[in-house]
Design a protein around this motif. Structure first.
Motif, mmCIF file in Angstrom:
data_model
loop_
_atom_site.group_PDB
_atom_site.id
_atom_site.type_symbol
_atom_site.label_atom_id
_atom_site.label_comp_id
_atom_site.label_asym_id
_atom_site.label_seq_id
_atom_site.Cartn_x
_atom_site.Cartn_y
_atom_site.Cartn_z
ATOM 1 N N ASP A 61 1.038 -1.511 -0.156
ATOM 2 C CA ASP A 61 0.065 -0.266 -0.085
ATOM 3 C C ASP A 61 0.866 1.097 0.082
ATOM 4 N N HIS A 62 0.871 2.361 -1.337
ATOM 5 C CA HIS A 62 1.370 3.043 -1.118
ATOM 6 C C HIS A 62 0.917 4.363 -0.661
ATOM 7 N N GLY A 63 -0.694 4.135 -0.453
ATOM 8 C CA GLY A 63 -0.509 5.224 0.117
ATOM 9 C C GLY A 63 -0.845 6.436 -1.076
ATOM 10 N N LEU A 64 -0.986 6.268 -1.446
ATOM 11 C CA LEU A 64 -1.036 7.698 -3.047
ATOM 12 C C LEU A 64 -1.716 7.859 -3.326
ATOM 13 N N GLY A 98 14.361 11.533 -7.884
ATOM 14 C CA GLY A 98 13.878 10.769 -9.240
ATOM 15 C C GLY A 98 12.225 11.001 -9.950
ATOM 16 N N GLY A 99 11.525 11.655 -8.954
ATOM 17 C CA GLY A 99 10.294 11.615 -8.785
ATOM 18 C C GLY A 99 9.531 10.526 -8.704
ATOM 19 N N LEU A 100 7.773 10.828 -9.087
ATOM 20 C CA LEU A 100 6.963 9.319 -7.379
ATOM 21 C C LEU A 100 7.338 8.050 -8.512
ATOM 22 N N ALA A 107 10.762 1.967 -2.658
ATOM 23 C CA ALA A 107 9.334 2.110 -1.949
ATOM 24 C C ALA A 107 8.779 0.407 -1.998
ATOM 25 N N ARG A 108 8.358 0.029 -3.024
ATOM 26 C CA ARG A 108 7.993 -0.917 -3.284
ATOM 27 C C ARG A 108 8.240 -2.295 -3.269
ATOM 28 N N TYR A 109 9.816 -2.464 -3.821
ATOM 29 C CA TYR A 109 11.151 -3.157 -3.492
ATOM 30 C C TYR A 109 11.479 -3.346 -2.311
ATOM 31 N N THR A 110 12.214 -2.378 -1.986
ATOM 32 C CA THR A 110 12.314 -2.347 -0.308
ATOM 33 C C THR A 110 11.493 -3.192 0.151
ATOM 34 N N ALA A 111 9.807 -2.682 0.153
ATOM 35 C CA ALA A 111 8.907 -3.566 1.063
ATOM 36 C C ALA A 111 9.197 -4.922 0.940
ATOM 37 N N LEU A 112 8.621 -5.409 -0.496
ATOM 38 C CA LEU A 112 8.788 -6.560 -0.478
ATOM 39 C C LEU A 112 10.236 -7.559 -0.174
ATOM 40 N N ASP A 113 10.739 -7.102 -0.303
ATOM 41 C CA ASP A 113 12.560 -7.590 -0.213
ATOM 42 C C ASP A 113 12.681 -8.020 1.626
ATOM 43 N N GLU A 114 11.928 -7.318 1.895
ATOM 44 C CA GLU A 114 12.233 -7.147 3.208
ATOM 45 C C GLU A 114 11.350 -8.140 3.978
ATOM 46 N N ALA A 115 10.038 -8.140 4.016
ATOM 47 C CA ALA A 115 8.872 -9.166 3.753
ATOM 48 C C ALA A 115 8.872 -10.335 3.116
ATOM 49 N N PRO A 180 -10.764 -6.989 -10.904
ATOM 50 C CA PRO A 180 -9.100 -6.520 -10.817
ATOM 51 C C PRO A 180 -9.462 -4.797 -10.718
ATOM 52 N N TYR A 181 -8.400 -4.031 -9.801
ATOM 53 C CA TYR A 181 -8.412 -2.820 -9.798
ATOM 54 C C TYR A 181 -7.239 -1.946 -11.101
ATOM 55 N N ASP A 182 -8.467 -1.062 -11.288
ATOM 56 C CA ASP A 182 -7.213 -0.088 -12.381
ATOM 57 C C ASP A 182 -6.927 1.208 -11.592
ATOM 58 N N ASP A 183 -5.092 1.052 -11.311
ATOM 59 C CA ASP A 183 -4.566 2.017 -10.726
ATOM 60 C C ASP A 183 -4.641 3.081 -12.023
ATOM 61 N N PRO A 184 -5.466 4.543 -10.996
ATOM 62 C CA PRO A 184 -5.659 5.504 -11.565
ATOM 63 C C PRO A 184 -3.973 5.797 -12.779
ATOM 64 N N HIS A 185 -3.034 5.511 -11.935
ATOM 65 C CA HIS A 185 -1.738 6.001 -12.010
ATOM 66 C C HIS A 185 -1.216 5.173 -13.762
ATOM 67 N N ASN A 186 -1.878 3.607 -14.070
ATOM 68 C CA ASN A 186 -1.679 3.616 -14.970
ATOM 69 C C ASN A 186 -1.975 4.351 -16.094
#
Length: 326
Positions: A61-64, A98-100, A107-115, A180-186
């Motif tokens: 959950d990026h919280g964006l 580096g932008g959003l 943030a995503r890959y760090t969280a996945l790697d830790e979990a 499926p969820y369609d992320d508006p960012h996509n």
């Protein structure tokens, strides 16, 4: 218990893709899946729980956006319904340079790697994502390595669907009655990848008569295969020309350019260089093949307050902090 998949063309294609990946890279069949709630990762999760022995779902959950927590909770519920052993929501804070897009990815890959608890993590990247990645690499112009796209497995990240079209994952979700969820960012044109997806690739398909995405993905696969051989040759060159700290100019200069530059790149990265570009590599290569007394080349990295510099000294290529240069 895993949900039974229908005997549809989409289900069979996804299952075969995941089965083949597991046989190659995770024969124990115990994996994690990065689940966003979108069609690609939902379809991947459905196929994984059918083909793998154990699947744990990790939802970031990026919280964006407003309601992101509800989206993540719905994805976790879908994972459990499909048959995942567990489903965890990982809440992250997206910050940094580096932008959003880049910050969210870090943030995503760090969280996945830790979990992931030591498990490989399956990602829902499709053939279409691969084609977009190749086009982005072409735009960077950093040579074959930047056009190799994404590998099926680069530990701990696995991508079983690189040969599957995006439309197929949507078909499987429809077959299963999943929404499926369609992320508006996509679909936001402010992001370069979205414009590639919605404008550039469709135009290329129209102008070139179709098959462009698949051709780009095949090109990436071929370049990765070539890259394995070149990396092996570069490794041999490093062992022959180097003593760890320095490299013999004479031995580098007589090697083929493709092998030499890969060897130098590996040596620089091993010495602490950061964010190497084609410009860096060309400048360092000139120290070997076109030297006329020029000074060292700053390659990024180094201790606080200093720069890491590659230089030519007494017939050898050296790497040192700039305050050590004479």
């Amino acid at each position: 218990m895993a949900a039974r998949l229908p005997e549809t063309a989409a289900a069979l294609e996804l299952r075969h893709a995941v089965r083949d990946w597991l046989s190659r890279y995770a024969p124990t069949g115990v994996v994690a899946v990065a689940l966003s709630g979108g069609a690609d990762s939902l379809a991947l999760t459905a196929a994984a729980v059918t083909e793998a022995a154990v699947v744990d779902a990790l939802i970031v959950d990026h919280g964006l956006q407003d309601g992101s927590a509800a989206v993540a909770a719905a994805a976790a519920a879908a994972a459990r319904a499909l048959g995942c052993r567990s489903a965890r929501v990982l809440t992250v804070t997206v910050t940094g340079a580096g932008g959003l897009e880049a910050a969210a990815r870090r943030a995503r890959y760090t969280a996945l790697d830790e979990a992931r608890a030591g498990l490989p993590v399956l990602l829902g990247h499709t053939l279409d994502d691969q084609a977009e990645t190749v086009l982005l690499g072409l735009a960077r112009g950093s040579g074959p390595r930047s056009v190799q796209g994404m590998a099926p497995f680069a530990a701990p990240w696995g991508r079983p669907l690189l040969g599957v079209r995006r439309e197929t994952t949507r078909l499987l979700c429809a077959d299963l009655g999943l929404r499926p969820y369609d992320d508006p960012h996509n679909s936001s044109p402010e992001f370069t990848r979205v414009r590639l997806r919605t404008e550039v690739l469709p135009l290329l398909e129209e102008v070139l008569g179709g098959g462009v995405a698949a051709a780009l993905a095949r090109t990436a696969e071929q370049l990765r295969a070539d890259g394995v051989v070149l990396d092996e040759l570069a490794g041999k060159l490093l062992r022959t020309a180097g003593d760890g700290a320095t490299l013999k100019i004479e031995m580098l200069a007589t090697a083929p350019m493709a092998v030499r530059r890969r060897a130098v790149r590996a040596w620089l990265l091993g010495g602490g260089a950061k964010a190497l570009t084609d410009k860096h590599l060309r400048a360092v290569d000139a120290l070997i093949t076109d030297w006329h007394g020029q000074g060292g080349v700053a390659v990024g990295g180094g201790a606080a307050g200093t720069r890491l510099v590659a230089a030519r000294e007494h017939g050898r290529l050296t790497l040192m902090q700039d305050n050590d240069l004479r």
